[in-house]
Design a protein around this motif. Structure first.
Motif, short mmCIF file in Angstrom:
data_model
loop_
_atom_site.label_atom_id
_atom_site.label_comp_id
_atom_site.label_asym_id
_atom_site.label_seq_id
_atom_site.Cartn_x
_atom_site.Cartn_y
_atom_site.Cartn_z
N GLU A 60 -20.01 -8.16 59.95
CA GLU A 60 -18.93 -7.58 60.80
C GLU A 60 -19.28 -7.70 62.22
O GLU A 60 -18.69 -7.89 63.09
CB GLU A 60 -18.55 -6.20 60.18
CG GLU A 60 -19.68 -5.12 60.66
CD GLU A 60 -20.66 -5.15 59.63
OE1 GLU A 60 -21.53 -4.38 60.05
OE2 GLU A 60 -20.69 -5.99 58.78
N LYS A 61 -20.55 -7.79 62.38
CA LYS A 61 -21.26 -7.86 63.51
C LYS A 61 -21.68 -9.13 63.98
O LYS A 61 -22.77 -9.31 64.86
CB LYS A 61 -22.39 -6.82 63.95
CG LYS A 61 -21.73 -5.31 63.75
CD LYS A 61 -20.78 -5.12 64.85
CE LYS A 61 -20.33 -3.67 64.81
NZ LYS A 61 -19.33 -3.23 66.06
N LEU A 62 -21.51 -10.23 63.09
CA LEU A 62 -21.99 -11.52 63.27
C LEU A 62 -23.44 -11.69 63.01
O LEU A 62 -24.29 -12.66 63.61
CB LEU A 62 -21.59 -12.12 64.53
CG LEU A 62 -20.02 -12.30 64.79
CD1 LEU A 62 -19.77 -12.96 66.06
CD2 LEU A 62 -19.13 -13.00 63.90
N ASN A 63 -23.88 -10.69 62.34
CA ASN A 63 -25.43 -10.44 62.03
C ASN A 63 -26.30 -10.24 63.33
O ASN A 63 -27.41 -10.66 63.39
CB ASN A 63 -26.00 -11.58 61.19
CG ASN A 63 -25.34 -11.45 59.67
OD1 ASN A 63 -25.25 -10.43 59.06
ND2 ASN A 63 -24.78 -12.84 59.42
N ALA A 64 -25.63 -9.65 64.28
CA ALA A 64 -26.57 -9.66 65.47
C ALA A 64 -27.55 -8.65 65.21
O ALA A 64 -27.38 -7.70 64.48
CB ALA A 64 -25.48 -8.84 66.65
N MET A 65 -28.56 -8.90 65.98
CA MET A 65 -29.95 -8.04 65.54
C MET A 65 -29.90 -6.67 66.53
O MET A 65 -30.32 -6.77 67.50
CB MET A 65 -31.07 -8.90 65.79
CG MET A 65 -31.05 -10.27 65.06
SD MET A 65 -32.22 -11.32 65.57
CE MET A 65 -33.62 -10.56 64.75
N ASP A 106 -26.02 -2.85 71.22
CA ASP A 106 -27.32 -2.04 70.91
C ASP A 106 -28.49 -1.79 72.14
O ASP A 106 -29.13 -0.91 72.10
CB ASP A 106 -28.01 -2.40 69.66
CG ASP A 106 -28.93 -1.60 68.96
OD1 ASP A 106 -28.47 -0.22 68.53
OD2 ASP A 106 -30.13 -1.91 68.90
N MET A 107 -28.34 -2.33 72.99
CA MET A 107 -29.35 -2.44 74.18
C MET A 107 -29.41 -1.25 74.89
O MET A 107 -29.90 -1.18 75.54
CB MET A 107 -29.31 -3.90 74.86
CG MET A 107 -29.64 -5.07 74.23
SD MET A 107 -31.58 -5.26 73.63
CE MET A 107 -32.08 -5.71 75.19
N SER A 108 -28.12 -0.81 74.86
CA SER A 108 -27.99 0.47 75.77
C SER A 108 -28.65 1.50 75.34
O SER A 108 -29.10 2.19 76.35
CB SER A 108 -26.21 0.78 75.60
OG SER A 108 -25.93 1.04 74.38
N SER A 109 -29.00 1.56 74.15
CA SER A 109 -29.97 2.57 73.87
C SER A 109 -31.32 2.16 74.45
O SER A 109 -32.00 3.45 74.82
CB SER A 109 -30.02 2.73 71.98
OG SER A 109 -30.67 1.51 71.59
N MET A 110 -31.71 1.28 74.41
CA MET A 110 -32.95 1.11 75.04
C MET A 110 -32.86 1.25 76.49
O MET A 110 -33.91 1.87 77.08
CB MET A 110 -33.42 -0.44 74.84
CG MET A 110 -34.85 -0.87 75.67
SD MET A 110 -35.29 -2.66 75.34
CE MET A 110 -35.20 -2.91 73.65
N GLY A 111 -31.93 1.13 77.09
CA GLY A 111 -31.67 1.24 78.52
C GLY A 111 -31.80 2.77 78.97
O GLY A 111 -32.34 3.31 79.68
N ALA A 112 -30.93 3.56 77.92
CA ALA A 112 -31.25 5.02 78.02
C ALA A 112 -32.63 5.56 77.97
O ALA A 112 -32.97 6.43 78.91
CB ALA A 112 -30.23 5.50 76.83
N GLU A 113 -33.26 4.93 77.16
CA GLU A 113 -34.64 5.46 76.98
C GLU A 113 -35.42 5.08 78.05
O GLU A 113 -36.32 6.12 78.55
CB GLU A 113 -35.20 4.76 75.65
CG GLU A 113 -36.76 5.37 75.12
CD GLU A 113 -37.14 4.77 74.02
OE1 GLU A 113 -38.29 5.01 73.37
OE2 GLU A 113 -36.24 3.81 73.25
#
Length: 311
Positions: A60-65, A106-113
């Protein structure tokens, strides 16, 4: 030569009987096989004896990692490397394409960290830890002692190219295309493509072109340059073909197959003489394995293929 040495050191009939008794004892008395972890982003099946089929499973997410998938890939292949029931692995993906690359949402979580720290040194430490974890996850395919066959259909983008360059064998379907996408999002690929792609295709020039331009490489070009070794008509025939090859590999001695992969991975980063020394020291022990005796006798007598014990 080895046959004659074996016959001189012990009567052949006694040796075969002893091997058969040892195998029977192992099969009857072995402990229950280790159980794999449950994974959210991966689906694992066993389509043939000793063949494990790992699917990227976020269709459903095109298997994005996303971060979960990155971590689960490493955990999965580390576990399969030690799993006695596994001798060969097929890696494919569920859904309409293989993998769209990094999950940018999902990269936004890394940005927040990273944003939790004002100091550049602290931010760098966060990034260093994250990149190293992702590198180790991808390298788990190469470090896995079982052969890994990548079966790629449709799009294989960014981090997915990192992933499949760490596989031992790569097949694809006619609709497959490959893209080193990182420069288009303002970064240099940092988890394996820049190191493994030039070796996989044998052309530094082509590897740099693909990495600098982020252009797509179609299945036919991937076959021509050696990045994939076979192209299938569609996804179904691709996955079935990969599983059949994996089953053939799984029918061989696991001592021989795992030793072969170990030495080929080692030899890629060492001189020819170092590679020769490495396999010589390993085979000093492994040529005394029951697998060697059984395989030699099966070849010499043209009998049924031997059934090898778990490893």
């Amino acid at each position: 030569m080895y046959h004659s040495v074996i016959c001189k050191t012990q009567p052949l009939g006694e040796a075969l009987l002893r091997c058969a008794q040892q195998q029977l004892l192992k099969r009857n008395c072995s402990a229950a096989s280790s159980v794999l972890s449950n994974f959210e982003t991966l689906a694992i099946k066993v389509p043939k004896p000793f063949v494990y089929h790992v699917e990227l499973n976020r269709p459903e997410k095109l298997n994005a990692m996303n971060n979960k998938m990155w971590m689960e890939i490493g955990k999965c292949f580390d576990e399969l490397s030690q799993h006695p029931e596994c001798r060969a692995i097929v890696l494919s993906a569920a859904g309409k394409l293989f993998c769209a690359g990094i999950d940018l949402n999902d990269m936004s979580s890394m940005g927040a960290e990273i944003g939790e720290h004002d100091d550049v040194a602290r931010r760098c430490k966060v990034l260093d830890k994250k990149i190293k974890a992702y590198q180790d996850s991808i390298s788990s395919l190469e470090k896995c002692c079982k052969p890994v066959i990548g079966a790629i259909h449709s799009a294989c983008v960014g981090g997915a190219v990192d992933l499949i360059t760490a596989a031992d064998i790569r097949y694809c379907s006619k609709d497959a295309w490959f893209q080193v996408k990182e420069v288009d999002i303002g970064m240099a690929a940092d988890v394996g493509t820049l190191q493994r792609l030039p070796r996989a295709i044998g052309s530094s020039s082509l590897a740099r072109e693909l990495a600098f331009t982020a252009r797509k490489m179609q299945a036919s070009e991937a076959k021509d340059c050696g990045f994939v070794s076979r192209v299938f008509d569609d996804k179904e025939s691709l996955v079935n073909g990969a599983i059949e090859i994996a089953a053939d590999i799984a029918s061989k001695s696991p001592v021989a197959v795992q030793g072969t992969k170990l030495n080929m991975v080692y030899s890629a980063d060492h001189t020819i003489q170092e590679g020769l020394d490495h396999i010589r020291f390993r085979n000093m022990t492994m040529l005394q394995s029951e697998d060697f005796l059984e395989a030699v006798m099966a070849q010499a007598t043209k009998g049924d293929p031997p059934k090898f014990s778990k490893l």
